[in-house]
Design a protein around this motif. Structure first.
Motif, PDB file in Angstrom:
ATOM      1  N   SER A  40       0.851  -1.198   0.000  1.00 37.16           N
ATOM      2  CA  SER A  40       0.000   0.000   0.000  1.00 37.16           C
ATOM      3  C   SER A  40       0.881   1.241   0.000  1.00 37.16           C
ATOM      4  N   GLY A  41       0.251   2.386  -0.200  1.00 34.08           N
ATOM      5  CA  GLY A  41       0.909   3.670  -0.051  1.00 34.08           C
ATOM      6  C   GLY A  41       2.163   3.852  -0.878  1.00 34.08           C
ATOM      7  N   ARG A  48      -4.145  -7.688   2.115  1.00 32.57           N
ATOM      8  CA  ARG A  48      -3.631  -6.503   1.421  1.00 32.57           C
ATOM      9  C   ARG A  48      -2.521  -6.885   0.455  1.00 32.57           C
ATOM     10  N   THR A  83      -1.038   9.520   1.389  1.00 28.91           N
ATOM     11  CA  THR A  83      -1.183   8.068   1.545  1.00 28.91           C
ATOM     12  C   THR A  83      -2.207   7.781   2.639  1.00 28.91           C
ATOM     13  N   ALA A  84      -2.600   6.521   2.742  1.00 30.66           N
ATOM     14  CA  ALA A  84      -3.586   6.139   3.754  1.00 30.66           C
ATOM     15  C   ALA A  84      -3.083   6.403   5.166  1.00 30.66           C
ATOM     16  N   THR A 143      -4.180   9.965   6.287  1.00 28.36           N
ATOM     17  CA  THR A 143      -5.533  10.429   5.967  1.00 28.36           C
ATOM     18  C   THR A 143      -6.054  11.386   7.031  1.00 28.36           C
TER      19      THR A 143
END
Length: 252
Positions: A17-18, A43, A192-193, A196
């Motif tokens: 992710s990210g 994920r 990125t998450a 947030t």
């Protein structure tokens, strides 16, 4: 940007992710095979689907990078699949926000275990592989702009990211005789998450955007070419460098 990473195997920790996933895309688009080391299998699977849809050879190992045995097994699995590892992007990290006077030792250790201990374990495993193989290699150690400035409520995170700069510099010096390059990536504010909650704070966004000369935050995709550049095996004299990608924040 023309970088040929065909035939190279690149490990990206926290690559599901990210910023990690974005860098995986960046080096994968230049021909590298990607091995994601990250804890969460669901994920990991989602990231693999995304990478494979883009035509990128990729695999994943469910790995707690703060666990010594997990990291050793992840390297064994990756080498068994691809025959070798050419580059490690030490990106896995977590954040924590709390007033310093309220930060307990458990939380301090939780952050440092992932961010600093995990990077130590992964870079050590990669270094062992590179030295034994005898064909050089490269590492990208991902720190943070906060390492230069500090941040209220960010004691554990900032300390861990400062430690990564020291780790990267030391590895660059010690591993250079083995043909191993080590550079440190220092990203600025990136959407990125992980952040947030910061982007939902209008006052914070105004302040950080005003401080950034390009007047915005980065998008993760803007690190595609940065990762490919740092992984380029042709840059044999480029090591020990802190590559700051922050829209001018640190010079403003």
């Amino acid at each position: 940007m023309m970088v040929d990473l065909t035939g190279r195997t690149i490990v990206v920790t926290g690559g599901n992710s990210g910023l990690g996933l974005s860098m995986a895309h960046g080096v994968g688009r230049q021909g590298a095979a990607i091995a994601i080391w990250s804890r969460t299998k669901t994920r990991n699977d989602e990231a693999l689907a995304e990478l494979r849809e883009a035509g990128i050879e990729s695999s994943a190992v469910a790995c707690d990078t703060g666990d010594e045995l997990d990291v050793a097994e992840a390297m064994r699995e990756t080498v068994a699949r691809y025959g070798k590892v050419d580059c490690l992007i030490a990106n896995a990290g977590i954040a924590s926000t709390a007033p310093f006077v309220d930060t307990d030792l458990e939380e301090w250790h939780r952050v440092l275990r992932t961010n600093l201990d995990g990077s130590f374990l992964c870079t050590r495993e990669a270094a062992r592989h590179f030295v034994e193989r005898g064909e050089g290699g490269s590492m990208i150690v991902v720190s943070s702009m906060i390492a230069r400035y500090g941040g209220a409520g960010q004691a554990a995170y900032t300390t861990s990211k400062n430690g990564l700069i020291g780790l990267g510099r030391t590895l660059a010096v010690e591993l250079a005789p083995h043909g191993v390059r080590v550079n440190i990536l220092i990203p600025g504010w990136t959407a990125t998450a992980m952040n947030t909650h910061l982007r939902e704070d209008e006052k914070f966004m105004r302040a950080t955007t005003r401080r950034t000369p390009v007047r915005r935050w980065a998008e993760p995709e803007e690190f595609h070419e940065v990762a490919a550049f740092l992984a380029d095996p042709a840059l044999t004299f480029h090591t020990g460098n802190e590559v700051v990608v922050d829209g001018g924040y640190t010079i403003f």
